[in-house]
Write an enzyme that holds these catalytic residues in place. Structure first.
Site, PDB file in Angstrom:
ATOM      1  N   THR A 371       0.815  -1.184   0.000  1.00 51.39           N
ATOM      2  CA  THR A 371       0.000   0.000   0.000  1.00 51.39           C
ATOM      3  C   THR A 371       0.868   1.261   0.000  1.00 51.39           C
ATOM      4  O   THR A 371       2.028   1.200   0.364  1.00 51.39           O
ATOM      5  CB  THR A 371      -0.856  -0.041   1.289  1.00 51.39           C
ATOM      6  OG1 THR A 371      -1.516  -1.257   1.295  1.00 51.39           O
ATOM      7  CG2 THR A 371      -1.783   1.098   1.443  1.00 51.39           C
ATOM      8  N   ASP A 413      -7.689 -10.056   1.490  1.00 57.53           N
ATOM      9  CA  ASP A 413      -8.235  -9.260   2.601  1.00 57.53           C
ATOM     10  C   ASP A 413      -9.617  -9.752   3.027  1.00 57.53           C
ATOM     11  O   ASP A 413     -10.132  -9.340   4.063  1.00 57.53           O
ATOM     12  CB  ASP A 413      -8.305  -7.774   2.225  1.00 57.53           C
ATOM     13  CG  ASP A 413      -6.987  -7.060   2.509  1.00 57.53           C
ATOM     14  OD1 ASP A 413      -6.133  -7.646   3.201  1.00 57.53           O
ATOM     15  OD2 ASP A 413      -6.818  -5.925   2.043  1.00 57.53           O
ATOM     16  N   GLY A 463       0.860  -0.539   5.463  1.00 59.35           N
ATOM     17  CA  GLY A 463       1.284  -1.411   6.562  1.00 59.35           C
ATOM     18  C   GLY A 463       0.251  -2.433   6.975  1.00 59.35           C
ATOM     19  O   GLY A 463       0.304  -2.943   8.091  1.00 59.35           O
TER      20      GLY A 463
HETATM   21  O1  DON Z   1      -6.538  -2.812   2.640  1.00 60.80           O
HETATM   22  C1  DON Z   1      -5.746  -3.236   3.459  1.00 60.80           C
HETATM   23  O2  DON Z   1      -5.895  -3.130   4.650  1.00 60.80           O
HETATM   24  C2  DON Z   1      -4.483  -3.917   2.956  1.00 60.80           C
HETATM   25  N1  DON Z   1      -4.723  -4.495   1.665  1.00 60.80           N
HETATM   26  C3  DON Z   1      -3.388  -2.903   2.936  1.00 60.80           C
HETATM   27  C4  DON Z   1      -2.095  -3.472   2.448  1.00 60.80           C
HETATM   28  C5  DON Z   1      -0.917  -2.726   2.930  1.00 60.80           C
HETATM   29  O3  DON Z   1      -1.008  -1.760   3.615  1.00 60.80           O
HETATM   30  C6  DON Z   1       0.380  -3.308   2.563  1.00 60.80           C
HETATM   31  N2  DON Z   1       1.452  -2.458   3.042  1.00 60.80           N
HETATM   32  N3  DON Z   1       2.392  -2.725   3.652  1.00 60.80           N
END
Ligand code: DON
Length: 562
Positions: A371, A413, A463
């Site tokens: 992200t 997710d 994160g």
């Molecule tokens: O939407 C979410 O919560 C996750 N897919 C976010 C992924 C993310 O932050 C990866 N980064 N380190």
């Protein structure tokens, strides 16, 4: 003797000066406008757009697309995201351009015949891909609020893709690390299937062509045009289920953000299908009655209070939260003071609560969610906070060579099986189970803060599950501990998410004495698994109205403005 005294005095002076410089360490300060993002190239393009008279929404489109070029690790056309905005007149809102499950998706699609989760199926390769929302979302924001023509915004991005982007040291490592995954996820070698080295320049010619078509034909190019046809075919040829119909039916959604107060701050954050705003509200409301300032930054007691609040909020997240278009979320009840005070009733400084002994709270459901984050404030006073993702670094690792971009692995997710942890160790329940066209629960927490009715801060982070707690600690660092914006994003962080029952801490950042004390009270400390927690990019409005950027030291992040 005199000499020794002089040496001691000089050492004290040097030490104090060093401390001063550190305490006063500020990020970039500008008068009018600013973008803070994961890459200098993207922040600069966003800032230049605003210099040409564009507003924060023009800069959003420019920065987002520039990240898709300069930061393929997380910046994307093949992913999705969330945006929270606050206009100069105080109006607030949020845009959901989260990916959706394809029409052919089903609840047990990642389970074998015995009902067990098949390893890697929801994380790597074409079946892990959710229907992307980024192009629809960024164009929707521009359509509603943008000022400059699309060509003016996209031309510098397309030029960047053609000219190429220099590989940073961190990027060299990330590309090297993922070589095996690239081979497994793709039939043919891809642009990244080689040992790119720091200072090499990667040219994105195919991506430049895709962007040029989108510039000419608008977002329909991505969802209904040549790009859609190539994309659906590529995903299916690699074993995925996304069809042209999935792409054609994708729509972003305007949402009402979550708002709550903490002391004299009014906090505006992302609503479901992100869990970000609700969890942030729950944690901050649970810790509000305690004097964190008095207890001291990252002190034993402060860590205990925050950990216990986090534990309780993540337990609720796991049970109650999902896509609001599919499940009833008791949103209001979950963030009321009385419920949250009750949640903290059994907290004691003497002993850790055990996660196995703690479930979600009891709330009546009344009928009737790698992200990257960027923060922008424009010269007119509008602010946008955007977090966008492919989920894991380089998403599903499936790369469409012809179009020049990676596809997300956001399907992970969802809760593939209730109680079985996803890639972030998060467990979920029915509320986050897979259904066609449903959005998977997220932790993304783009957040805007007002103080005394005025714009105060724009903040967010990548994160995974640690996003919420990273955002919260950054807010607390400024509000409770008077840190500058840059310091606030740099300070060491810790994280608890109910399950696994452990406090993750950034290594070499917390004293062994304190860790020992916490262990004595029953806390399990994990300093191994998270070398960094979050990567926050934020903007603080200073007393005189100028803007201070906080670009996290943990990445290649940069602020740019004027
Ligand atoms: O939407 C979410 O919560 C996750 N897919 C976010 C992924 C993310 O932050 C990866 N980064 N380190």
């Amino acid at each position: 003797m005199k000499k020794y005294i002089l040496v001691i005095l000089l050492s004290i002076l040097v030490f104090t000066c060093k401390k001063e410089t550190k305490n006063n360490r500020q990020g970039l300060v500008t008068k009018h406008a600013m973008v803070v993002s994961a890459r200098e190239e993207a922040s600069k393009i966003g800032s230049v757009i605003m210099k040409q008279g564009g507003n924060a929404f023009d800069a959003m489109l420019a920065t987002d697309l520039a990240l898709a070029v300069a930061y393929p690790y997380a910046g994307n056309l093949g992913g999705g995201g969330f945006m929270v905005y606050r206009l100069e007149n105080g109006e607030i809102g949020a845009l959901d351009y989260r990916e959706k499950a394809p029409l052919a998706a089903s609840k047990n699609m990642y389970l074998d015949s015995l009902g067990n989760v098949i390893p890697n199926l929801s994380t790597r390769g074409a079946l892990a891909v959710g229907v992307p929302g980024t192009v629809a979302g960024t164009f929707e924001a521009h359509k509603r609020f943008g000022k400059l023509p699309i060509e003016t915004i996209m031309k510098p991005v397309i030029e960047l893709a053609k000219k190429g982007v220099k590989v940073t040291q961190k990027q060299e490592l990330r590309i090297a690390e993922k070589q095996e995954d690239f081979i497994i996820a793709n039939k043919e070698p891809i642009l990244f299937s080689r040992a790119w080295k720091e200072n090499d320049t990667i040219k994105y010619n195919n991506l430049a062509e895709t962007l040029t078509r989108i510039m000419k034909n608008g977002p329909d190019e991505f969802y209904k045009g040549k790009t859609a046809r190539i994309l659906a075919k590529h995903i299916q040829e690699n074993g995925g289920i996304i069809t042209e119909e999935d792409l054609a039916s994708y729509k972003p959604k305007w949402r009402k953000p979550i708002t709550f107060t903490y002391d004299d701050l009014n906090i505006i954050s992302m609503s479901p299908p992100s869990s970000g705003g609700i969890c942030l509200a729950q944690i901050m409301k649970m810790i509000e009655p305690y004097d964190l300032h008095e207890l001291g930054h990252n002190s034993e007691k402060a860590i205990q209070i925050i950990t216990e609040a986090e534990r309780r909020a993540y337990a609720d997240r796991s049970f109650y939260l999902g896509d609001p278009d599919f499940v009833n979320i008791p949103q209001e009840q979950l963030i009321t003071n009385s419920y949250l005070q009750d949640r903290m009733k059994d907290f004691s400084f003497e002993k850790a609560t055990k996660s196995e002994a703690l479930a979600h709270g009891k709330v009546e459901i009344i009928e009737s969610n790698e992200t990257t984050h960027y923060s922008i404030v424009d010269a007119f006073g509008n602010a946008v906070a955007v977090t966008t993702t492919l989920n894991s670094g380089f998403g599903s690792k499936l790369f469409c060579e012809e179009l020049g971009f990676f596809l997300n692995n956001e399907m992970d997710d969802f809760s593939s099986k209730p109680g079985v942890p996803n890639v972030y160790g998060l467990v979920g329940a029915e509320a986050n189970s897979i259904l066609p066209q449903k959005r998977m629960l997220s932790s993304m927490t783009p957040t805007i803060i007002e103080k005394n009715g005025k714009l105060h801060m724009v903040v967010g982070s990548p994160g995974g599950s640690t996003i919420i707690t990273s955002v919260m600690q950054t807010i607390l660092n400024v509000h409770e501990y008077n840190s500058s914006m840059q310091e606030a994003v740099n300070l060491p962080r810790f994280h608890h998410q109910w399950l696994p029952d452990e406090i993750r801490m950034e290594p070499y950042s917390f004293s062994s004495k304190m860790i020992h004390n916490l262990e004595q009270k029953g806390y399990l400390i994990n300093e191994k698994d998270s070398p960094i927690i979050g990567k926050v990019d934020a903007i603080l409005v200073l007393e005189d109205g100028s803007l201070e950027g906080g670009a996290d030291r943990r990445g290649d992040d940069e602020a740019s403005g004027f």
